[in-house]
Structures are given as C-alpha cells and as structure tokens.
Design a protein around this motif. Structure first.
Motif, mmCIF file in Angstrom:
data_model
loop_
_atom_site.group_PDB
_atom_site.id
_atom_site.type_symbol
_atom_site.label_atom_id
_atom_site.label_comp_id
_atom_site.label_asym_id
_atom_site.label_seq_id
_atom_site.Cartn_x
_atom_site.Cartn_y
_atom_site.Cartn_z
ATOM 1 N N VAL A 24 -13.394 23.424 -13.378
ATOM 2 C CA VAL A 24 -14.500 24.158 -12.767
ATOM 3 C C VAL A 24 -14.207 24.399 -11.293
ATOM 4 O O VAL A 24 -13.801 23.480 -10.586
ATOM 5 C CB VAL A 24 -15.815 23.353 -12.906
ATOM 6 C CG1 VAL A 24 -16.950 24.033 -12.179
ATOM 7 C CG2 VAL A 24 -16.153 23.130 -14.375
ATOM 8 N N GLU A 26 -16.098 25.318 -7.877
ATOM 9 C CA GLU A 26 -17.469 25.302 -7.356
ATOM 10 C C GLU A 26 -17.459 25.359 -5.843
ATOM 11 O O GLU A 26 -16.593 24.790 -5.201
ATOM 12 C CB GLU A 26 -18.192 24.019 -7.790
ATOM 13 C CG GLU A 26 -19.178 24.191 -8.889
ATOM 14 C CD GLU A 26 -20.302 25.161 -8.614
ATOM 15 O OE1 GLU A 26 -20.674 25.386 -7.447
ATOM 16 O OE2 GLU A 26 -20.829 25.700 -9.576
ATOM 17 N N ASP A 27 -18.466 26.021 -5.295
ATOM 18 C CA ASP A 27 -18.611 26.055 -3.842
ATOM 19 C C ASP A 27 -19.800 25.234 -3.368
ATOM 20 O O ASP A 27 -20.060 25.154 -2.180
ATOM 21 C CB ASP A 27 -18.725 27.491 -3.345
ATOM 22 C CG ASP A 27 -19.973 28.198 -3.844
ATOM 23 O OD1 ASP A 27 -20.635 27.694 -4.772
ATOM 24 O OD2 ASP A 27 -20.299 29.269 -3.301
ATOM 25 N N GLY A 31 -23.065 21.831 -7.744
ATOM 26 C CA GLY A 31 -22.238 22.348 -8.827
ATOM 27 C C GLY A 31 -21.121 21.394 -9.189
ATOM 28 O O GLY A 31 -20.792 21.210 -10.363
ATOM 29 N N SER A 42 -13.065 19.310 -11.418
ATOM 30 C CA SER A 42 -13.607 20.374 -10.580
ATOM 31 C C SER A 42 -12.815 20.522 -9.295
ATOM 32 O O SER A 42 -12.268 19.557 -8.755
ATOM 33 C CB SER A 42 -15.075 20.095 -10.241
ATOM 34 O OG SER A 42 -15.195 18.884 -9.530
ATOM 35 N N TRP A 44 -13.557 21.813 -5.578
ATOM 36 C CA TRP A 44 -14.620 22.176 -4.649
ATOM 37 C C TRP A 44 -14.032 23.126 -3.621
ATOM 38 O O TRP A 44 -13.168 22.751 -2.832
ATOM 39 C CB TRP A 44 -15.193 20.941 -3.987
ATOM 40 C CG TRP A 44 -16.269 21.210 -2.989
ATOM 41 C CD1 TRP A 44 -17.182 22.223 -3.015
ATOM 42 C CD2 TRP A 44 -16.549 20.458 -1.812
ATOM 43 N NE1 TRP A 44 -18.018 22.134 -1.934
ATOM 44 C CE2 TRP A 44 -17.650 21.063 -1.173
ATOM 45 C CE3 TRP A 44 -15.984 19.328 -1.236
ATOM 46 C CZ2 TRP A 44 -18.195 20.577 -0.002
ATOM 47 C CZ3 TRP A 44 -16.528 18.841 -0.064
ATOM 48 C CH2 TRP A 44 -17.618 19.457 0.542
#
Length: 83
Positions: A24, A26-27, A31, A42, A44
């Motif tokens: 994933v 995500e910002d 999230g 994830s 970031w």
C-alpha cells in the motif's frame, strides 16, 4: 482506522491475493495504520509540506518504509519490476 477499503480492493483485484501479497502507498498516517490493520506492507509517502514545521519525523507511523517522493521508491527491494 478501518482496513476494509484495502481488503475490498485486494479482493476485487484478485480473489486469490493475501494481505502479505499487497503493498500500500499512503500519504496519511491514518492510511498507514489502516494498511497495518489489514496486515499489508505500506510505503508512507510523507509530504514535508504538511509537517507543520517538523523536519524529519521520529517514526514512520508503522509503515514498512518512508519516502518523501515516489521517485525514492525502489521496486526491486520488494521483488517488483522496475518502472
């Protein structure tokens, strides 16, 4: 945060996928936490413009990796082809 959006996306992409097969991007810290709750790795993508004057965060909100730009992402590190 609820992981359901990531779980639904995973199942719609391919019903054979498992959370450990997913990565994933995500910002938002929430999230990243939702991805963690879905048991997915994830990345970031931390936008320094929204850090309220903080230069470098002391943590990654549980993300597998933190980058400040998608250009920093190395797909080979995750067994993915180059882009």
């Amino acid at each position: 945060p609820a992981p359901d959006i990531f779980q639904i996306a995973m199942q719609r992409l391919d019903s054979r996928l498992q959370p450990e097969d997913c990565l994933v991007f995500e910002d938002a810290a929430n999230g990243v936490e939702a991805a963690n709750n879905a048991r997915m790795s994830s990345i970031w993508v931390h936008d320094m413009r929204f850090s309220a004057g903080a230069s470098e965060p002391s943590h990654r909100h549980g993300a597998t990796e933190r980058v400040t730009s998608l250009a920093e992402f190395n797909p080979a590190k995750y067994g993915l082809p180059p882009y």
